[in-house]
Write a protein that holds these residues in place. Structure first.
Motif, mmCIF file in Angstrom:
data_model
loop_
_atom_site.group_PDB
_atom_site.id
_atom_site.type_symbol
_atom_site.label_atom_id
_atom_site.label_comp_id
_atom_site.label_asym_id
_atom_site.label_seq_id
_atom_site.Cartn_x
_atom_site.Cartn_y
_atom_site.Cartn_z
ATOM 1 N N THR A 137 11.379 1.331 5.047
ATOM 2 C CA THR A 137 10.807 2.660 5.253
ATOM 3 C C THR A 137 10.446 2.865 6.720
ATOM 4 O OG1 THR A 137 9.898 2.583 3.026
ATOM 5 C CG2 THR A 137 8.970 4.233 4.521
ATOM 6 N N ARG A 145 14.453 -5.352 -0.666
ATOM 7 C CA ARG A 145 15.006 -4.528 -1.740
ATOM 8 C C ARG A 145 15.619 -5.336 -2.875
ATOM 9 N NH1 ARG A 145 12.004 -1.822 0.395
ATOM 10 N NH2 ARG A 145 12.356 -0.004 1.708
ATOM 11 N N SER A 195 5.341 -6.298 7.757
ATOM 12 C CA SER A 195 5.915 -4.965 7.520
ATOM 13 C C SER A 195 6.830 -4.527 8.662
ATOM 14 C CB SER A 195 4.813 -3.932 7.285
ATOM 15 O OG SER A 195 5.391 -2.775 6.721
ATOM 16 N N ALA A 237 0.822 -1.217 0.000
ATOM 17 C CA ALA A 237 0.000 0.000 0.000
ATOM 18 C C ALA A 237 0.851 1.259 0.000
ATOM 19 C CB ALA A 237 -0.886 0.002 1.240
#
Ligand SMILES: Cc1cc2nc3c(=O)[nH]c(=O)nc-3n(C[C@H](O)[C@H](O)[C@H](O)COP(=O)(O)O)c2cc1C
Length: 367
Positions: free
Chosen positions: A223, A277, A218, A67
Protein backbone atom coordinates in the motif's frame (compact mmCIF):
# COMPACT_ATOMS: atom_id res chain seq x y z
CA UNK A 1 -14.35 14.08 15.79
CA UNK A 2 -14.45 17.01 13.47
CA UNK A 3 -16.58 16.34 10.43
CA UNK A 4 -13.54 16.78 8.14
CA UNK A 5 -11.51 14.15 9.99
CA UNK A 6 -14.40 11.70 9.79
CA UNK A 7 -14.71 12.39 6.09
CA UNK A 8 -10.96 11.90 5.60
CA UNK A 9 -11.00 8.53 7.41
CA UNK A 10 -13.92 7.35 5.39
CA UNK A 11 -12.24 8.57 2.16
CA UNK A 12 -9.14 6.52 3.03
CA UNK A 13 -11.22 3.37 3.37
CA UNK A 14 -13.31 4.09 0.28
CA UNK A 15 -10.24 4.83 -1.84
CA UNK A 16 -8.37 1.79 -0.54
CA UNK A 17 -11.33 -0.40 -1.47
CA UNK A 18 -12.06 1.02 -4.90
CA UNK A 19 -8.82 2.42 -6.39
CA UNK A 20 -5.37 1.04 -7.10
CA UNK A 21 -3.31 2.21 -4.13
CA UNK A 22 -0.54 -0.35 -4.45
CA UNK A 23 3.03 0.53 -5.38
CA UNK A 24 3.46 0.54 -9.16
CA UNK A 25 7.19 0.61 -9.93
CA UNK A 26 8.62 -0.31 -6.52
CA UNK A 27 8.39 -3.95 -5.55
CA UNK A 28 8.82 -5.40 -2.05
CA UNK A 29 12.14 -7.00 -3.03
CA UNK A 30 10.92 -10.46 -1.93
CA UNK A 31 11.27 -11.52 -5.58
CA UNK A 32 15.05 -11.22 -5.01
CA UNK A 33 14.96 -13.55 -1.99
CA UNK A 34 15.12 -17.25 -2.83
CA UNK A 35 14.65 -20.29 -0.63
CA UNK A 36 16.84 -23.27 -1.38
CA UNK A 37 14.42 -26.10 -2.10
CA UNK A 38 15.01 -29.27 -0.13
CA UNK A 39 14.38 -32.54 -1.96
CA UNK A 40 15.01 -34.32 1.34
CA UNK A 41 12.89 -32.30 3.83
CA UNK A 42 13.12 -35.11 6.45
CA UNK A 43 10.06 -33.76 8.32
CA UNK A 44 6.37 -34.64 8.47
CA UNK A 45 4.23 -31.80 7.09
CA UNK A 46 1.44 -32.71 9.52
CA UNK A 47 3.76 -32.10 12.46
CA UNK A 48 4.94 -28.60 11.51
CA UNK A 49 4.33 -26.12 14.33
CA UNK A 50 3.73 -22.49 13.40
CA UNK A 51 3.10 -21.12 16.86
CA UNK A 52 5.57 -18.60 18.19
CA UNK A 53 5.97 -16.36 21.23
CA UNK A 54 6.71 -12.68 20.65
CA UNK A 55 6.34 -9.84 23.19
CA UNK A 56 5.63 -12.57 25.74
CA UNK A 57 2.45 -13.57 23.86
CA UNK A 58 1.85 -16.89 22.14
CA UNK A 59 0.59 -16.52 18.58
CA UNK A 60 -0.88 -19.55 16.76
CA UNK A 61 1.13 -18.39 13.72
CA UNK A 62 3.53 -15.49 13.16
CA UNK A 63 0.88 -13.30 11.54
CA UNK A 64 -1.04 -10.20 12.56
CA UNK A 65 -3.33 -7.72 10.84
CA UNK A 66 -1.73 -4.27 10.56
CA UNK A 67 -3.44 -1.08 11.77
CA UNK A 68 -6.27 0.05 9.51
CA UNK A 69 -9.11 1.99 11.02
CA UNK A 70 -11.47 3.32 13.70
CA UNK A 71 -13.54 6.41 14.37
CA UNK A 72 -16.55 5.82 12.11
CA UNK A 73 -19.56 3.49 11.99
CA UNK A 74 -18.05 1.66 9.04
CA UNK A 75 -14.74 1.34 10.92
CA UNK A 76 -16.50 -0.26 13.89
CA UNK A 77 -17.74 -3.04 11.63
CA UNK A 78 -14.31 -3.53 10.08
CA UNK A 79 -12.60 -3.67 13.49
CA UNK A 80 -15.25 -6.08 14.81
CA UNK A 81 -14.85 -8.39 11.82
CA UNK A 82 -11.06 -8.47 11.93
CA UNK A 83 -11.10 -8.95 15.70
CA UNK A 84 -13.47 -11.90 15.46
CA UNK A 85 -11.28 -13.51 12.81
CA UNK A 86 -7.97 -13.05 14.66
CA UNK A 87 -9.52 -14.26 17.91
CA UNK A 88 -10.66 -17.48 16.27
CA UNK A 89 -7.29 -18.00 14.60
CA UNK A 90 -5.15 -17.09 17.63
CA UNK A 91 -3.45 -14.15 15.90
CA UNK A 92 -3.31 -10.42 16.62
CA UNK A 93 -4.29 -7.06 15.16
CA UNK A 94 -3.59 -3.37 15.35
CA UNK A 95 -6.38 -0.79 15.38
CA UNK A 96 -6.06 2.42 13.35
CA UNK A 97 -4.93 5.72 14.82
CA UNK A 98 -6.95 6.42 17.98
CA UNK A 99 -6.48 10.17 17.90
CA UNK A 100 -10.14 10.72 17.03
CA UNK A 101 -11.35 8.83 20.09
CA UNK A 102 -8.84 10.49 22.40
CA UNK A 103 -10.37 13.80 21.34
CA UNK A 104 -13.98 12.61 21.37
CA UNK A 105 -14.93 9.89 23.87
CA UNK A 106 -18.08 9.08 21.92
CA UNK A 107 -15.85 7.37 19.38
CA UNK A 108 -14.12 5.05 21.85
CA UNK A 109 -16.51 2.24 21.04
CA UNK A 110 -15.37 2.18 17.40
CA UNK A 111 -12.01 0.91 18.72
CA UNK A 112 -13.10 -0.84 21.93
CA UNK A 113 -15.17 -3.24 19.83
CA UNK A 114 -11.88 -4.95 18.93
CA UNK A 115 -11.29 -6.11 22.51
CA UNK A 116 -14.94 -7.02 22.89
CA UNK A 117 -14.72 -9.36 19.91
CA UNK A 118 -11.20 -10.53 20.68
CA UNK A 119 -10.87 -11.11 24.42
CA UNK A 120 -7.59 -13.03 24.16
CA UNK A 121 -5.94 -11.93 20.88
CA UNK A 122 -2.87 -9.69 20.86
CA UNK A 123 -4.16 -6.14 20.33
CA UNK A 124 -2.03 -3.14 19.43
CA UNK A 125 -3.13 0.43 20.21
CA UNK A 126 -2.07 3.16 17.76
CA UNK A 127 -1.19 6.86 17.63
CA UNK A 128 0.87 8.93 15.16
CA UNK A 129 4.39 10.04 16.08
CA UNK A 130 3.45 13.49 14.84
CA UNK A 131 0.74 13.63 17.55
CA UNK A 132 3.47 13.25 20.17
CA UNK A 133 5.23 16.28 18.68
CA UNK A 134 1.96 18.20 18.79
CA UNK A 135 1.23 17.82 22.49
CA UNK A 136 0.29 14.20 23.13
CA UNK A 137 2.15 12.50 25.97
CA UNK A 138 1.97 9.52 28.30
CA UNK A 139 -1.56 10.49 29.45
CA UNK A 140 -3.07 10.25 25.96
CA UNK A 141 -1.10 7.10 25.19
CA UNK A 142 -2.39 5.40 28.33
CA UNK A 143 -5.92 6.37 27.32
CA UNK A 144 -5.42 4.71 23.94
CA UNK A 145 -4.10 1.56 25.59
CA UNK A 146 -6.94 1.36 28.11
CA UNK A 147 -9.53 1.94 25.38
CA UNK A 148 -8.81 -1.48 23.85
CA UNK A 149 -6.98 -3.08 26.80
CA UNK A 150 -4.03 -3.30 24.45
CA UNK A 151 -1.11 -5.70 24.78
CA UNK A 152 1.24 -3.28 23.01
CA UNK A 153 1.26 0.28 21.75
CA UNK A 154 2.27 1.29 18.23
CA UNK A 155 3.51 4.73 17.26
CA UNK A 156 3.15 5.18 13.53
CA UNK A 157 5.49 7.25 11.41
CA UNK A 158 3.93 8.62 8.22
CA UNK A 159 6.04 11.55 7.02
CA UNK A 160 5.27 10.68 3.39
CA UNK A 161 1.52 10.91 3.92
CA UNK A 162 1.74 14.04 6.05
CA UNK A 163 3.87 15.68 3.35
CA UNK A 164 1.30 15.00 0.66
CA UNK A 165 -2.10 15.39 2.29
CA UNK A 166 -3.43 18.96 2.25
CA UNK A 167 -4.12 18.95 6.02
CA UNK A 168 -0.77 17.22 6.75
CA UNK A 169 1.30 17.99 9.85
CA UNK A 170 4.88 18.23 8.73
CA UNK A 171 6.70 19.22 11.90
CA UNK A 172 8.53 16.10 13.09
CA UNK A 173 11.10 18.00 15.19
CA UNK A 174 11.76 16.17 18.44
CA UNK A 175 9.76 13.08 17.51
CA UNK A 176 12.46 10.61 18.57
CA UNK A 177 12.75 12.24 22.02
CA UNK A 178 8.98 11.99 22.50
CA UNK A 179 8.96 8.35 21.41
CA UNK A 180 11.72 7.69 23.97
CA UNK A 181 9.69 9.37 26.75
CA UNK A 182 6.67 7.22 26.03
CA UNK A 183 8.73 4.04 25.65
CA UNK A 184 10.41 4.59 29.01
CA UNK A 185 7.22 5.37 30.91
CA UNK A 186 4.97 2.59 29.67
CA UNK A 187 4.82 -0.91 31.04
CA UNK A 188 3.52 -2.22 27.68
CA UNK A 189 5.90 -2.76 24.76
CA UNK A 190 6.14 0.22 22.43
CA UNK A 191 6.37 -0.68 18.74
CA UNK A 192 7.32 1.92 16.16
CA UNK A 193 5.87 1.29 12.73
CA UNK A 194 6.15 2.95 9.35
CA UNK A 195 3.15 3.04 7.08
CA UNK A 196 4.53 1.86 3.74
CA UNK A 197 7.85 3.66 3.21
CA UNK A 198 10.14 1.45 5.31
CA UNK A 199 12.66 2.02 8.10
CA UNK A 200 16.42 2.26 7.57
CA UNK A 201 19.14 0.76 9.78
CA UNK A 202 20.17 4.11 11.25
CA UNK A 203 16.62 4.92 12.31
CA UNK A 204 16.14 1.43 13.76
CA UNK A 205 19.26 1.85 15.89
CA UNK A 206 18.04 5.19 17.26
CA UNK A 207 14.66 3.70 18.07
CA UNK A 208 16.17 0.73 19.89
CA UNK A 209 18.45 3.07 21.86
CA UNK A 210 15.40 5.17 22.78
CA UNK A 211 13.81 2.14 24.47
CA UNK A 212 11.43 0.98 21.75
CA UNK A 213 10.62 -2.74 22.14
CA UNK A 214 9.64 -3.62 18.57
CA UNK A 215 9.89 -2.26 15.01
CA UNK A 216 7.41 -2.84 12.18
CA UNK A 217 9.29 -1.93 9.01
CA UNK A 218 6.15 -1.45 6.87
CA UNK A 219 8.19 -1.04 3.73
CA UNK A 220 7.44 -0.02 0.16
CA UNK A 221 5.98 -2.40 -2.38
CA UNK A 222 2.46 -2.73 -0.94
CA UNK A 223 0.00 0.00 0.00
CA UNK A 224 1.26 3.45 -1.00
CA UNK A 225 -0.01 6.39 1.03
CA UNK A 226 1.13 8.71 -1.72
CA UNK A 227 -1.28 6.81 -3.96
CA UNK A 228 -4.15 7.15 -1.46
CA UNK A 229 -3.53 10.90 -1.26
CA UNK A 230 -3.23 11.09 -5.06
CA UNK A 231 -6.76 9.73 -5.36
CA UNK A 232 -8.07 12.01 -2.63
CA UNK A 233 -6.51 15.02 -4.30
CA UNK A 234 -7.99 14.04 -7.64
CA UNK A 235 -11.44 13.86 -6.13
CA UNK A 236 -11.07 17.26 -4.59
CA UNK A 237 -9.20 18.75 -7.54
CA UNK A 238 -6.25 19.85 -5.46
CA UNK A 239 -3.71 19.99 -8.25
CA UNK A 240 -0.50 20.34 -6.23
CA UNK A 241 -1.26 17.36 -3.96
CA UNK A 242 -2.37 15.40 -6.97
CA UNK A 243 1.02 15.88 -8.57
CA UNK A 244 2.89 15.18 -5.30
CA UNK A 245 0.97 11.94 -4.88
CA UNK A 246 1.85 10.93 -8.41
CA UNK A 247 5.55 11.80 -8.15
CA UNK A 248 6.00 10.11 -4.73
CA UNK A 249 3.76 7.10 -5.45
CA UNK A 250 6.69 4.65 -5.28
CA UNK A 251 8.75 6.38 -2.58
CA UNK A 252 10.32 4.32 0.15
CA UNK A 253 12.61 1.46 1.11
CA UNK A 254 11.31 -1.85 -0.22
CA UNK A 255 10.07 -4.18 2.53
CA UNK A 256 12.68 -6.97 2.10
CA UNK A 257 15.51 -4.43 1.99
CA UNK A 258 14.26 -2.58 5.05
CA UNK A 259 13.85 -5.88 6.87
CA UNK A 260 17.48 -6.89 6.32
CA UNK A 261 18.68 -3.41 7.32
CA UNK A 262 16.68 -3.53 10.54
CA UNK A 263 17.18 -7.17 11.56
CA UNK A 264 20.96 -6.87 11.06
CA UNK A 265 21.03 -3.76 13.24
CA UNK A 266 18.75 -4.28 16.25
CA UNK A 267 18.10 -7.04 18.77
CA UNK A 268 14.40 -6.28 19.44
CA UNK A 269 11.50 -8.10 17.72
CA UNK A 270 10.87 -7.02 14.13
CA UNK A 271 7.55 -7.16 12.28
CA UNK A 272 7.56 -7.41 8.48
CA UNK A 273 4.80 -5.59 6.64
CA UNK A 274 4.26 -3.68 3.43
CA UNK A 275 3.08 -5.75 0.48
CA UNK A 276 3.02 -9.15 2.17
CA UNK A 277 0.42 -10.86 0.01
CA UNK A 278 1.09 -14.59 0.31
CA UNK A 279 2.62 -17.14 2.60
CA UNK A 280 5.76 -17.50 0.50
CA UNK A 281 6.70 -13.86 1.02
CA UNK A 282 5.68 -14.06 4.67
CA UNK A 283 7.97 -17.09 5.11
CA UNK A 284 10.80 -15.25 3.36
CA UNK A 285 10.37 -12.39 5.82
CA UNK A 286 10.60 -14.81 8.75
CA UNK A 287 13.66 -16.50 7.26
CA UNK A 288 15.26 -13.05 6.92
CA UNK A 289 14.79 -12.57 10.66
CA UNK A 290 11.32 -11.09 11.17
CA UNK A 291 9.51 -12.33 14.30
CA UNK A 292 6.02 -11.60 12.96
CA UNK A 293 4.52 -10.73 9.58
CA UNK A 294 1.63 -8.37 9.06
CA UNK A 295 -0.70 -7.24 6.30
CA UNK A 296 -3.46 -4.65 5.98
CA UNK A 297 -4.82 -3.99 2.50
CA UNK A 298 -5.93 -7.57 1.64
CA UNK A 299 -7.57 -7.92 5.06
CA UNK A 300 -9.49 -4.67 4.60
CA UNK A 301 -10.92 -6.04 1.33
CA UNK A 302 -11.89 -9.27 3.08
CA UNK A 303 -13.27 -7.58 6.19
CA UNK A 304 -15.97 -5.71 4.28
CA UNK A 305 -17.18 -9.11 3.07
CA UNK A 306 -17.31 -10.67 6.53
CA UNK A 307 -15.64 -12.82 9.17
CA UNK A 308 -15.49 -16.00 7.06
CA UNK A 309 -13.77 -14.23 4.17
CA UNK A 310 -11.30 -12.60 6.58
CA UNK A 311 -10.50 -15.92 8.23
CA UNK A 312 -10.10 -17.44 4.80
CA UNK A 313 -7.53 -14.86 3.65
CA UNK A 314 -5.51 -15.31 6.85
CA UNK A 315 -5.80 -19.12 6.91
CA UNK A 316 -4.62 -19.41 3.30
CA UNK A 317 -1.55 -17.37 4.13
CA UNK A 318 -0.81 -19.60 7.12
CA UNK A 319 -1.19 -22.77 5.03
CA UNK A 320 1.12 -21.33 2.39
CA UNK A 321 3.69 -20.63 5.12
CA UNK A 322 3.34 -24.22 6.29
CA UNK A 323 3.93 -25.42 2.73
CA UNK A 324 7.13 -23.39 2.45
CA UNK A 325 8.30 -24.77 5.79
CA UNK A 326 7.75 -28.31 4.52
CA UNK A 327 9.72 -27.63 1.32
CA UNK A 328 12.69 -26.19 3.20
CA UNK A 329 12.58 -28.81 5.96
CA UNK A 330 11.70 -26.43 8.83
CA UNK A 331 9.28 -27.90 11.38
CA UNK A 332 9.21 -24.81 13.63
CA UNK A 333 9.47 -21.05 13.25
CA UNK A 334 12.80 -21.23 15.03
CA UNK A 335 14.05 -23.61 12.34
CA UNK A 336 12.61 -21.41 9.60
CA UNK A 337 14.84 -18.60 10.91
CA UNK A 338 17.82 -20.85 10.19
CA UNK A 339 17.20 -22.00 6.61
CA UNK A 340 19.39 -20.89 3.72
CA UNK A 341 18.37 -18.02 1.49
CA UNK A 342 19.95 -16.57 -1.61
CA UNK A 343 19.61 -12.80 -2.07
CA UNK A 344 20.06 -11.58 -5.63
CA UNK A 345 19.26 -8.67 -7.93
CA UNK A 346 18.60 -5.10 -6.90
CA UNK A 347 17.99 -6.05 -3.27
CA UNK A 348 21.45 -7.64 -3.00
CA UNK A 349 22.99 -4.66 -4.73
CA UNK A 350 21.37 -2.12 -2.39
CA UNK A 351 22.40 -4.11 0.68
CA UNK A 352 25.98 -4.50 -0.54
CA UNK A 353 26.29 -0.77 -1.23
CA UNK A 354 24.89 -0.03 2.25
CA UNK A 355 27.44 -2.39 3.83
CA UNK A 356 25.22 -5.34 4.80
CA UNK A 357 26.27 -8.96 4.55
CA UNK A 358 23.94 -10.81 2.17
CA UNK A 359 25.96 -14.02 1.94
CA UNK A 360 25.45 -14.94 5.57
CA UNK A 361 21.94 -16.15 4.65
CA UNK A 362 23.24 -18.38 1.87
CA UNK A 363 25.85 -19.95 4.15
CA UNK A 364 23.44 -20.93 6.92
CA UNK A 365 23.42 -24.60 5.85
CA UNK A 366 27.08 -24.86 6.83
CA UNK A 367 26.35 -23.96 10.46
C1 LIG B 1 -7.06 2.08 4.81
C2 LIG B 1 -5.78 2.02 5.60
C3 LIG B 1 -5.68 2.74 6.77
C4 LIG B 1 -4.51 2.72 7.54
N1 LIG B 1 -4.46 3.42 8.73
C5 LIG B 1 -3.37 3.28 9.53
C6 LIG B 1 -3.34 3.87 10.83
O1 LIG B 1 -4.28 4.53 11.26
N2 LIG B 1 -2.23 3.71 11.60
C7 LIG B 1 -1.14 2.98 11.14
O2 LIG B 1 -0.18 2.79 11.88
N3 LIG B 1 -1.14 2.42 9.90
C8 LIG B 1 -2.21 2.54 9.10
N4 LIG B 1 -2.23 1.95 7.86
C9 LIG B 1 -0.97 1.33 7.35
C10 LIG B 1 -0.93 -0.17 7.54
O3 LIG B 1 -0.91 -0.50 8.92
C11 LIG B 1 0.34 -0.78 6.86
O4 LIG B 1 1.49 -0.28 7.49
C12 LIG B 1 0.40 -0.47 5.36
O5 LIG B 1 -0.89 -0.47 4.79
C13 LIG B 1 1.28 -1.47 4.61
O6 LIG B 1 0.76 -2.78 4.64
P1 LIG B 1 -0.02 -3.43 3.39
O7 LIG B 1 0.84 -3.24 2.17
O8 LIG B 1 -0.23 -4.86 3.75
O9 LIG B 1 -1.34 -2.69 3.26
C14 LIG B 1 -3.39 1.93 7.10
C15 LIG B 1 -3.51 1.19 5.91
C16 LIG B 1 -4.68 1.20 5.16
C17 LIG B 1 -4.77 0.39 3.91
Amino acid sequence: MAKETRKRKSDHIKISLTQNVQARKTTTGFEDIHFVHKALPEINKQKIVLSTTVFGHKFAAPLIVGAITGGTVEATKINATIAEAVEELGLGMGVGSQRAAIEDEKLEKTFAIARKKAPTAFLIANIGGVQLVNGYGVKEVKKAIEMIEADAFAIHLNPLQEAIQPEGQTNFEGVLGKIGEVARELDKPVIVKETGAGIAAEEAKKLEDAGVKGIDVSGAGGTSWAAVEYHRAKRHEKNFQHRLGYVFWDWGIPTATSLVEVTQTVGIPVIASGGIRDGVNAAKALALGANLTSLSQPVLHAAVKGVEETKNVLSLLIEEMRNVMFLVGADSIQNLHNVSLVIRGKTAEWLRIRGFDTERYARKWRN
